[in-house]
Design a protein around this motif. Structure first.
Motif, PDB file in Angstrom:
ATOM      1  N   ARG A 101      11.050   7.740  -4.510  1.00  0.00           N
ATOM      2  CA  ARG A 101      10.257   7.356  -5.682  1.00  0.00           C
ATOM      3  C   ARG A 101       8.782   7.722  -5.480  1.00  0.00           C
ATOM      4  O   ARG A 101       8.112   8.176  -6.409  1.00  0.00           O
ATOM      5  CB  ARG A 101      10.398   5.850  -5.945  1.00  0.00           C
ATOM      6  N   HIS A 102       8.290   7.550  -4.260  1.00  0.00           N
ATOM      7  CA  HIS A 102       6.892   7.897  -3.960  1.00  0.00           C
ATOM      8  C   HIS A 102       6.657   9.394  -4.130  1.00  0.00           C
ATOM      9  O   HIS A 102       5.624   9.821  -4.682  1.00  0.00           O
ATOM     10  CB  HIS A 102       6.553   7.463  -2.534  1.00  0.00           C
ATOM     11  N   GLN A 103       7.606  10.210  -3.683  1.00  0.00           N
ATOM     12  CA  GLN A 103       7.477  11.666  -3.810  1.00  0.00           C
ATOM     13  C   GLN A 103       7.462  12.108  -5.274  1.00  0.00           C
ATOM     14  O   GLN A 103       6.887  13.134  -5.611  1.00  0.00           O
ATOM     15  CB  GLN A 103       8.610  12.359  -3.051  1.00  0.00           C
ATOM     16  N   GLN A 104       8.095  11.315  -6.134  1.00  0.00           N
ATOM     17  CA  GLN A 104       8.112  11.622  -7.561  1.00  0.00           C
ATOM     18  C   GLN A 104       6.872  11.088  -8.282  1.00  0.00           C
ATOM     19  O   GLN A 104       6.731  11.241  -9.496  1.00  0.00           O
ATOM     20  CB  GLN A 104       9.369  11.034  -8.210  1.00  0.00           C
ATOM     21  N   GLY A 105       5.992  10.446  -7.524  1.00  0.00           N
ATOM     22  CA  GLY A 105       4.751   9.935  -8.098  1.00  0.00           C
ATOM     23  C   GLY A 105       4.852   8.542  -8.671  1.00  0.00           C
ATOM     24  O   GLY A 105       3.921   8.071  -9.344  1.00  0.00           O
ATOM     25  N   GLY A 106       5.962   7.856  -8.425  1.00  0.00           N
ATOM     26  CA  GLY A 106       6.151   6.523  -8.973  1.00  0.00           C
ATOM     27  C   GLY A 106       5.536   5.438  -8.114  1.00  0.00           C
ATOM     28  O   GLY A 106       5.267   5.627  -6.926  1.00  0.00           O
ATOM     29  N   THR A 107       5.305   4.288  -8.711  1.00  0.00           N
ATOM     30  CA  THR A 107       4.777   3.128  -8.001  1.00  0.00           C
ATOM     31  C   THR A 107       5.926   2.347  -7.368  1.00  0.00           C
ATOM     32  O   THR A 107       7.011   2.256  -7.941  1.00  0.00           O
ATOM     33  CB  THR A 107       4.023   2.202  -8.981  1.00  0.00           C
ATOM     34  N   ILE A 108       5.687   1.803  -6.201  1.00  0.00           N
ATOM     35  CA  ILE A 108       6.709   1.013  -5.507  1.00  0.00           C
ATOM     36  C   ILE A 108       6.178  -0.402  -5.344  1.00  0.00           C
ATOM     37  O   ILE A 108       5.193  -0.630  -4.636  1.00  0.00           O
ATOM     38  CB  ILE A 108       7.051   1.614  -4.122  1.00  0.00           C
ATOM     39  N   ASP A 109       6.801  -1.341  -6.028  1.00  0.00           N
ATOM     40  CA  ASP A 109       6.465  -2.749  -5.862  1.00  0.00           C
ATOM     41  C   ASP A 109       7.686  -3.576  -6.254  1.00  0.00           C
ATOM     42  O   ASP A 109       8.765  -3.031  -6.525  1.00  0.00           O
ATOM     43  CB  ASP A 109       5.228  -3.138  -6.685  1.00  0.00           C
ATOM     44  N   LEU A 110       7.525  -4.895  -6.298  1.00  0.00           N
ATOM     45  CA  LEU A 110       8.649  -5.773  -6.610  1.00  0.00           C
ATOM     46  C   LEU A 110       9.261  -5.456  -7.970  1.00  0.00           C
ATOM     47  O   LEU A 110      10.481  -5.423  -8.135  1.00  0.00           O
ATOM     48  CB  LEU A 110       8.188  -7.238  -6.583  1.00  0.00           C
ATOM     49  N   GLU A 162       0.864  -1.190   0.000  1.00  0.00           N
ATOM     50  CA  GLU A 162       0.000   0.000   0.000  1.00  0.00           C
ATOM     51  C   GLU A 162       0.896   1.234   0.000  1.00  0.00           C
ATOM     52  O   GLU A 162       1.345   1.695   1.046  1.00  0.00           O
ATOM     53  CB  GLU A 162      -0.919   0.000   1.229  1.00  0.00           C
ATOM     54  N   ASN A 163       1.162   1.777  -1.193  1.00  0.00           N
ATOM     55  CA  ASN A 163       2.142   2.852  -1.336  1.00  0.00           C
ATOM     56  C   ASN A 163       1.782   4.124  -0.589  1.00  0.00           C
ATOM     57  O   ASN A 163       2.667   4.899  -0.204  1.00  0.00           O
ATOM     58  CB  ASN A 163       2.358   3.179  -2.813  1.00  0.00           C
ATOM     59  N   HIS A 164       0.476   4.369  -0.351  1.00  0.00           N
ATOM     60  CA  HIS A 164       0.084   5.599   0.342  1.00  0.00           C
ATOM     61  C   HIS A 164       0.654   5.657   1.756  1.00  0.00           C
ATOM     62  O   HIS A 164       0.831   6.730   2.335  1.00  0.00           O
ATOM     63  CB  HIS A 164      -1.440   5.751   0.390  1.00  0.00           C
ATOM     64  N   LEU A 165       0.971   4.494   2.321  1.00  0.00           N
ATOM     65  CA  LEU A 165       1.528   4.447   3.675  1.00  0.00           C
ATOM     66  C   LEU A 165       2.902   5.112   3.749  1.00  0.00           C
ATOM     67  O   LEU A 165       3.308   5.588   4.804  1.00  0.00           O
ATOM     68  CB  LEU A 165       1.632   2.996   4.160  1.00  0.00           C
TER      69      LEU A 165
END
Length: 413
Positions: A43-52, A14-17
């Motif tokens: 990466r989250h601050q740049q609007g990117g998705t974080i996953d495997l 859950e990237n919003h966390l």
């Protein structure tokens, strides 16, 4: 380290966390976790998705143990327990910091007050709390050529009070204080109902009164029913009141008030519950209401020093209002010094174990009823004395209060 793994695993799910958490990289003990968290945050601050997939293609995973380590992190994740993981990580960090402070204090023979102050700072430590002056000035640059939109907060439901305070403002701590039986809880419930009916999210922490009693009070005040009748509605309600009952229950339900009635909660526990509700209701502005100050459990005992305990709590509540960008309303009891004066209207120094409450509060409102002391006085006359208002005027707002139903409405002053 397991809590750190679970924390990072939840963030991958859950990237919003990542943007919501109060955890900073420095709170993590494992250097690998610190580095990975920084990568995820950037990466989250740049609007990117974080996953495997994105982490394996954009981040050098060799220092972290490769893709298998990311799978390992995700295996620990349980998003519903994220707040617990945060608390565990913070507690571990505080323990490490405490040990460091005590080691240095022993080596350098610190005075006891210096030790206590240093330990207090652990709870207030912030890492990313700066703003460049250029950023602040850029926000202000266009002000002379733009008509300013007045920042309107959550309505109090009282016209005159809204005019003086502009409602409950984001990031502000409002303290409502009075002697027992002045109507503190009824005033709080009035604020909560009005906020709910206006589409906001009232969140009540009732540390003394059980939720059943609060709900009965909400129904009584909304339906103008003597609350003694609600001890046995079947026997005491009139036929007309029973006919209106379904509509009344529906009206109270529309407030969408959330109630937590567990005793002895800490500010950290309350903050976690508020954050969870903010994610459940992302389109609603929360208003946190706490009944009352000295029933909140401090995180440190301070040798039983109530003054220092209250000081810690008031600072944490102000911090919660700022961090979560929502209004926090706190009820407080007044000491008996009021009773010794000829003019029994309260003053700031009358708050029990006031500590830093006067300093931390943005708005302070005292409740006063002449009828509490004089049987010949108008029983409905309620004064809301604004003795501190950081961003507005001070003065007195008058209301009509029915002590039997708990109903409150504006009075023409």
């Amino acid at each position: 380290m397991t809590a750190e793994k679970a924390l990072l695993g939840c963030m991958m799910k859950e990237n919003h966390l990542i943007g919501d958490t109060i955890i900073k990289a420095g709170h993590l003990a494992d250097p690998r976790h610190q580095a990975l968290f920084k990568q995820m945050r950037d990466r989250h601050q740049q609007g990117g998705t974080i996953d495997l997939v994105t982490l394996s293609t954009t981040v050098d995973l060799e220092p972290f143990g490769g893709i298998s380590y990311l799978h390992d992190l995700q295996s620990f994740a349980n998003v519903e327990k994220f707040a617990e993981y945060e608390e565990l990580v913070l507690e571990k960090w505080k323990e490490r910091e405490k040990r460091n402070i005590l080691t240095v204090a022993k080596e350098e023979d610190w005075e006891i007050q210096k030790v206590i102050h240093a330990l207090d700072q652990i709870n207030e430590a912030k890492i990313d709390d700066h703003i460049a002056i250029s950023t602040g000035l850029a926000d202000l640059y266009e002000a002379p050529w733009q008509e300013e939109n007045q920042i309107k907060g959550i309505s109090t439901g009282m016209l005159r009070l809204d005019q003086m305070t502009n409602g409950f403002q984001d990031g502000e701590l409002t303290v409502v204080a009075a002697r027992p039986s002045m109507g503190k809880t009824d005033v709080m419930l009035h604020f909560a109902k009005q906020a709910g009916w206006n589409g906001d999210l009232p969140i009540i922490f009732s540390l003394e009164m059980p939720n059943k009693s609060l709900i009965q009070r909400l129904v009584a005040s909304t339906g103008a029913i003597n609350r003694l009748k609600l001890r046995n509605p079947y026997q005491h309600l009139t036929e007309a009141q029973k006919e209106q009952w379904p509509e009344l229950i529906g009206r109270v339900s529309e407030t969408n008030i959330q109630i937590f009635d567990g005793a002895g909660q800490t500010v950290a526990q309350m903050r976690a519950k508020v954050r969870k509700l903010m994610h459940e209701y992302p389109d609603k502005k929360p208003l946190v209401l706490i009944d009352y100050l000295t029933l909140i459990r401090p995180e440190h005992h301070y040798g039983g020093n109530a003054h220092m305990q209250v000081t810690e709590i008031s600072k944490q509540l102000k911090g919660m209002a700022k961090e979560m960008n929502c209004p926090v309303l706190l009820l407080a009891q007044l000491n008996r010094a009021v009773e010794q004066r000829q003019n029994k209207r309260p003053m700031m120094s009358d708050i029990r174990e006031s500590g830093s409450v006067e300093q931390d509060a943005d708005v302070m409102i005292f409740l006063y009823r002449d009828a509490y002391y004089d049987q010949d006085a108008d029983p409905k006359h309620l004064e809301l004395i604004i003795s501190k208002n950081r961003n507005g005027p001070i003065g007195t707002v008058f209301a009509n209060y029915n002590q039997f139903t708990g109903g409150i409405r504006d009075a023409h002053d």
